[in-house]
Design a protein around this motif. Sequence first.
Motif, short mmCIF file in Angstrom:
data_model
loop_
_atom_site.label_atom_id
_atom_site.label_comp_id
_atom_site.label_asym_id
_atom_site.label_seq_id
_atom_site.Cartn_x
_atom_site.Cartn_y
_atom_site.Cartn_z
N TRP A 269 30.00 1.78 -25.79
CA TRP A 269 29.47 0.72 -26.66
C TRP A 269 30.22 -0.58 -26.42
O TRP A 269 29.63 -1.66 -26.26
CB TRP A 269 29.63 1.18 -28.12
CG TRP A 269 29.04 0.30 -29.16
CD1 TRP A 269 27.78 0.39 -29.69
CD2 TRP A 269 29.69 -0.78 -29.85
NE1 TRP A 269 27.61 -0.58 -30.64
CE2 TRP A 269 28.75 -1.31 -30.76
CE3 TRP A 269 30.96 -1.35 -29.76
CZ2 TRP A 269 29.05 -2.39 -31.59
CZ3 TRP A 269 31.26 -2.43 -30.58
CH2 TRP A 269 30.31 -2.93 -31.49
N ARG B 50 29.14 -4.31 -24.39
CA ARG B 50 29.18 -5.64 -25.03
C ARG B 50 30.14 -6.59 -24.33
O ARG B 50 29.80 -7.75 -24.12
CB ARG B 50 29.51 -5.47 -26.51
CG ARG B 50 28.26 -5.11 -27.30
CD ARG B 50 28.52 -4.24 -28.49
NE ARG B 50 27.26 -3.87 -29.12
CZ ARG B 50 26.50 -2.86 -28.71
NH1 ARG B 50 26.88 -2.12 -27.68
NH2 ARG B 50 25.37 -2.60 -29.32
N LEU C 230 27.35 -13.25 -19.43
CA LEU C 230 26.69 -14.38 -20.08
C LEU C 230 27.47 -15.66 -19.81
O LEU C 230 26.88 -16.70 -19.47
CB LEU C 230 26.61 -14.11 -21.59
CG LEU C 230 25.58 -14.87 -22.40
CD1 LEU C 230 24.18 -14.63 -21.87
CD2 LEU C 230 25.67 -14.45 -23.87
N VAL D 17 19.81 5.95 -20.51
CA VAL D 17 18.40 6.27 -20.23
C VAL D 17 18.30 7.69 -19.67
O VAL D 17 17.44 8.48 -20.08
CB VAL D 17 17.81 5.24 -19.25
CG1 VAL D 17 16.40 5.65 -18.82
CG2 VAL D 17 17.77 3.85 -19.90
N ARG E 114 14.90 -2.09 -22.81
CA ARG E 114 15.27 -0.93 -22.00
C ARG E 114 14.58 -0.95 -20.64
O ARG E 114 15.22 -0.75 -19.60
CB ARG E 114 14.91 0.34 -22.77
CG ARG E 114 15.08 1.61 -21.98
CD ARG E 114 15.03 2.84 -22.86
NE ARG E 114 16.33 3.09 -23.47
CZ ARG E 114 16.82 4.31 -23.71
NH1 ARG E 114 16.11 5.38 -23.40
NH2 ARG E 114 17.98 4.46 -24.26
N LEU F 52 15.17 -10.62 -16.58
CA LEU F 52 16.54 -11.04 -16.92
C LEU F 52 16.56 -11.82 -18.23
O LEU F 52 17.41 -11.58 -19.10
CB LEU F 52 17.12 -11.88 -15.78
CG LEU F 52 18.54 -12.40 -15.98
CD1 LEU F 52 19.52 -11.26 -16.17
CD2 LEU F 52 18.97 -13.26 -14.80
N HIS G 89 15.89 -9.50 -21.20
CA HIS G 89 17.02 -8.59 -21.40
C HIS G 89 18.21 -9.33 -22.01
O HIS G 89 18.86 -8.84 -22.94
CB HIS G 89 17.41 -7.96 -20.06
CG HIS G 89 18.30 -6.77 -20.18
ND1 HIS G 89 17.82 -5.52 -20.46
CD2 HIS G 89 19.64 -6.64 -20.09
CE1 HIS G 89 18.83 -4.67 -20.52
NE2 HIS G 89 19.96 -5.32 -20.30
N LEU G 90 18.43 -10.56 -21.50
CA LEU G 90 19.56 -11.37 -21.97
C LEU G 90 19.35 -11.79 -23.44
O LEU G 90 20.24 -11.63 -24.28
CB LEU G 90 19.66 -12.58 -21.04
CG LEU G 90 20.89 -13.45 -21.07
CD1 LEU G 90 21.07 -14.08 -19.68
CD2 LEU G 90 20.75 -14.54 -22.09
N VAL H 213 21.54 -10.64 -26.67
CA VAL H 213 22.21 -11.56 -27.59
C VAL H 213 21.78 -11.26 -29.03
O VAL H 213 22.61 -11.22 -29.95
CB VAL H 213 21.89 -13.02 -27.20
CG1 VAL H 213 22.35 -13.98 -28.30
CG2 VAL H 213 22.55 -13.38 -25.88
N HIS I 295 20.82 -8.43 -30.19
CA HIS I 295 21.47 -7.18 -30.54
C HIS I 295 22.91 -7.43 -31.01
O HIS I 295 23.35 -6.92 -32.05
CB HIS I 295 21.49 -6.27 -29.30
CG HIS I 295 21.35 -4.83 -29.60
ND1 HIS I 295 22.07 -4.21 -30.59
CD2 HIS I 295 20.60 -3.87 -29.04
CE1 HIS I 295 21.75 -2.93 -30.61
NE2 HIS I 295 20.86 -2.70 -29.68
N MET I 296 23.63 -8.26 -30.24
CA MET I 296 25.05 -8.50 -30.56
C MET I 296 25.19 -9.33 -31.83
O MET I 296 26.13 -9.13 -32.60
CB MET I 296 25.75 -9.15 -29.37
CG MET I 296 25.96 -8.18 -28.23
SD MET I 296 27.07 -8.78 -26.94
CE MET I 296 26.06 -10.04 -26.20
N ASP J 24 24.95 -6.96 -34.51
CA ASP J 24 26.20 -6.20 -34.63
C ASP J 24 27.17 -6.87 -35.60
O ASP J 24 27.92 -6.20 -36.32
CB ASP J 24 26.91 -6.10 -33.27
CG ASP J 24 26.25 -5.08 -32.36
OD1 ASP J 24 25.42 -4.31 -32.84
OD2 ASP J 24 26.59 -5.06 -31.16
#
Lengths: 112, 127
Positions: free
Chosen positions: A11, A15, A22, A74, B30, B80, B83-84, B88, B90-91, B94
């Motif tokens: 996990w 991240r 990024l 997956v 995914r 890309l 997904h990117l 972001v 998703h985070m 979090d």
Amino acid sequence: MRRPLGGLTPWLVQRLSAVFMLAFIGFVLANFLVDPPASYEAWRAWMGNPGVSVAALLSFAALLMHAWVGLRDVTLDYVKPLAARVAVLALIATALLGAGAWVFRILWLVRA
Amino acid sequence: MSRRAPARPVFFKLNQIQMPVGALTSIVHRVTGVILAIGIPFCFYAMHLSLDSAQSYERLTRMASNGLFKFALIAFIWALSHHLLAGVRHMLMDIGIGSHLSDARRSAWTVNVGGVAMALMAAGVVL
């Protein structure tokens, strides 16, 4: 009990590697918007800069770890029989390690 | 004698399943992840060509003028981007940003549309 396929580590890897990539993508895009390398010589010189090539190498390491965690998840979701699982995971690991060696060589040969 | 697990409802009529927008964002996150992983060797090969010599750099630029190459590149940039953006989102969730249902729906739409928008921008540059 320690669970090699679960828990906090993957996990966190997912991240941290995502955030690192990024930042690198932002750095590359910003550079290309301000001063895009216009020729082979300029592009090679830019990639050969030690700061850039080390950052690129770390990003590719992050990419391959990120791909490992993702493809592993997956695989564990869709491949249930143990033998098939081991085979698929071994194949993925081999491919990613090979890709890592390849990109290391590409960056090594371009160093200034 | 072994007892069977209680039967759970099973409903696989994909054309009748209501997919909330967040589910679409998630499954595409995914799928694009797998697409991007498959793209890794192609990216590394392109990088090798771009850096190896002036001749191989020329070869790559010639390859890049091919229509199929451009289509694949735009599709890859869409994958890309989605997904990117989804990552972001998703985070941010979090750390507790945007995890209420209405916010999550809005950000899911933003991700789905944003990925396509970035691909269109890439198409504008590439084509």
